[in-house]
Design an enzyme around this catalytic site. Structure first.
Site, mmCIF file in Angstrom:
data_model
loop_
_atom_site.group_PDB
_atom_site.id
_atom_site.type_symbol
_atom_site.label_atom_id
_atom_site.label_comp_id
_atom_site.label_asym_id
_atom_site.label_seq_id
_atom_site.Cartn_x
_atom_site.Cartn_y
_atom_site.Cartn_z
ATOM 1 N N PRO A 89 0.657 -1.209 0.080
ATOM 2 C CA PRO A 89 -0.006 -0.063 0.017
ATOM 3 C C PRO A 89 0.936 1.136 0.001
ATOM 4 C CG PRO A 89 -0.019 -1.329 1.954
ATOM 5 C CD PRO A 89 0.710 -1.979 1.136
ATOM 6 N N GLU A 116 2.549 -7.975 8.923
ATOM 7 C CA GLU A 116 2.948 -6.234 9.100
ATOM 8 C C GLU A 116 3.791 -5.918 8.198
ATOM 9 O OE1 GLU A 116 1.068 -4.890 11.475
ATOM 10 O OE2 GLU A 116 0.035 -6.892 11.611
ATOM 11 N N ARG A 154 -4.066 -7.899 -20.722
ATOM 12 C CA ARG A 154 -5.112 -7.447 -21.559
ATOM 13 C C ARG A 154 -4.220 -6.468 -22.855
ATOM 14 N NH1 ARG A 154 -10.145 -7.116 -20.842
ATOM 15 N NH2 ARG A 154 -10.397 -5.420 -22.082
ATOM 16 N N ASP A 169 -11.031 0.169 -24.282
ATOM 17 C CA ASP A 169 -11.042 0.265 -22.745
ATOM 18 C C ASP A 169 -11.026 1.489 -22.176
ATOM 19 O OD1 ASP A 169 -11.246 -2.538 -22.591
ATOM 20 O OD2 ASP A 169 -9.180 -2.763 -21.713
HETATM 21 N N1 ADE Z 1 -0.630 -5.195 0.283
HETATM 22 C C1 ADE Z 1 -1.892 -4.765 0.924
HETATM 23 N N2 ADE Z 1 -2.593 -3.623 0.682
HETATM 24 C C2 ADE Z 1 -2.256 -3.499 -0.868
HETATM 25 C C3 ADE Z 1 -2.435 -2.393 -1.614
HETATM 26 N N3 ADE Z 1 -3.559 -1.559 -1.569
HETATM 27 N N4 ADE Z 1 -1.892 -2.619 -2.928
HETATM 28 C C4 ADE Z 1 -1.068 -3.401 -2.974
HETATM 29 N N5 ADE Z 1 -0.813 -4.390 -2.340
HETATM 30 C C5 ADE Z 1 -1.122 -4.412 -1.050
#
Ligand code: ADE
Length: 239
Positions: A89, A116, A154, A169
């Site tokens: 993330p 974590e 794709r 697309d």
């Molecule tokens: N792992 C946990 N959350 C994620 C996300 N939003 N994008 C990519 N990998 C992740």
């Protein structure tokens, strides 16, 4: 194109890999997907790959040795090391232009995280490109890796039956607008008719209608995508 996926849960991918577009591309030799169970690089008899964090705190951290050794071994096999991506993330947000850029690689090595996160030295030593699929936290990188594979494939020539379908697309079009409305039979359903123009066989008029529809849709649903910022509404007043 070759995908290598490093994961603690290879089973998550099995249903997905059987879907028809992917399966056909694999059968035709255009794509290959190789799953690597990180536990095979564990250093202990319990096949564990995580440990408690130094400094304390909740949760477990994925250890550095299995990940580094697994990725080094994978990258040394095959014709080239490929582009190394770690799903997180904290990474750069995936969009259609990053997808297009990834699709130019002949090999992508995708590392899925869990718990974590990774020992920081994984990032320091391997220096992967970190990619996020959005500003929310998933339980792990597996779903994000499938999103990358699905959006990238794709764009790989020969994967879709008809090359035009990925060019049309949403976001892929010349102006980056949403895709136009599509209709199929029946011509009338519960009083709702297919737009007359689509039945005329006039290809130029249909193309024009689709362009206008694309614009109308984008203006209604995603103003932020419109090329001319002057068409966006003014920001709400703050009091
Ligand atoms: N792992 C946990 N959350 C994620 C996300 N939003 N994008 C990519 N990998 C992740």
């Amino acid at each position: 194109m070759r995908f290598d996926v490093v994961t603690l849960f290879p089973g998550i991918f099995s249903g997905y890999l059987q879907q028809s577009i992917l399966n056909k591309a694999i059968q035709r030799g255009i794509l290959s997907v190789h799953l690597h169970d990180l536990r095979n690089w564990s250093h202990d008899k319990h096949r564990s790959v995580d440990d408690r964090p130094y400094g304390g705190g909740p949760g477990m951290v994925i250890r550095v040795e299995p990940v580094v050794e697994c990725v080094e071994e994978i990258q040394a096999s095959g014709e080239e090391p490929g582009r190394l991506v770690l799903l997180s993330p904290q990474g750069k947000r995936l969009d259609q232009s990053l997808t297009a850029d990834l699709s130019t690689a002949s090999r992508l090595v995708l590392i899925c995280g869990r718990y974590e996160g990774f020992d920081q030295r994984v990032l320091d030593i391997l220096e992967p490109e970190e990619i996020s699929i959005g500003d929310y936290v998933l339980n792990g990188g597996e779903v994000a890796a499938m999103v990358i594979i699905d959006s990238v494939l794709r764009l790989v020539p020969g994967v879709l039956g008809d090359e035009r379908s990925s060019q049309e697309d949403s976001f892929s079009q010349q102006h980056g607008m949403l895709e136009f409305s599509q209709y199929t039979r029946p011509r009338v359903y519960r009083g709702r008719e297919v737009p007359e123009i689509l039945l005329t066989g006039d290809h130029q008029a249909i193309a024009r209608w689709r362009q206008e529809d694309s614009y109308r849709r984008t203006r209604t649903k995603r103003q932020d995508l419109l090329p001319d910022p002057r068409r966006r509404p003014p920001p709400p007043e703050t009091t």
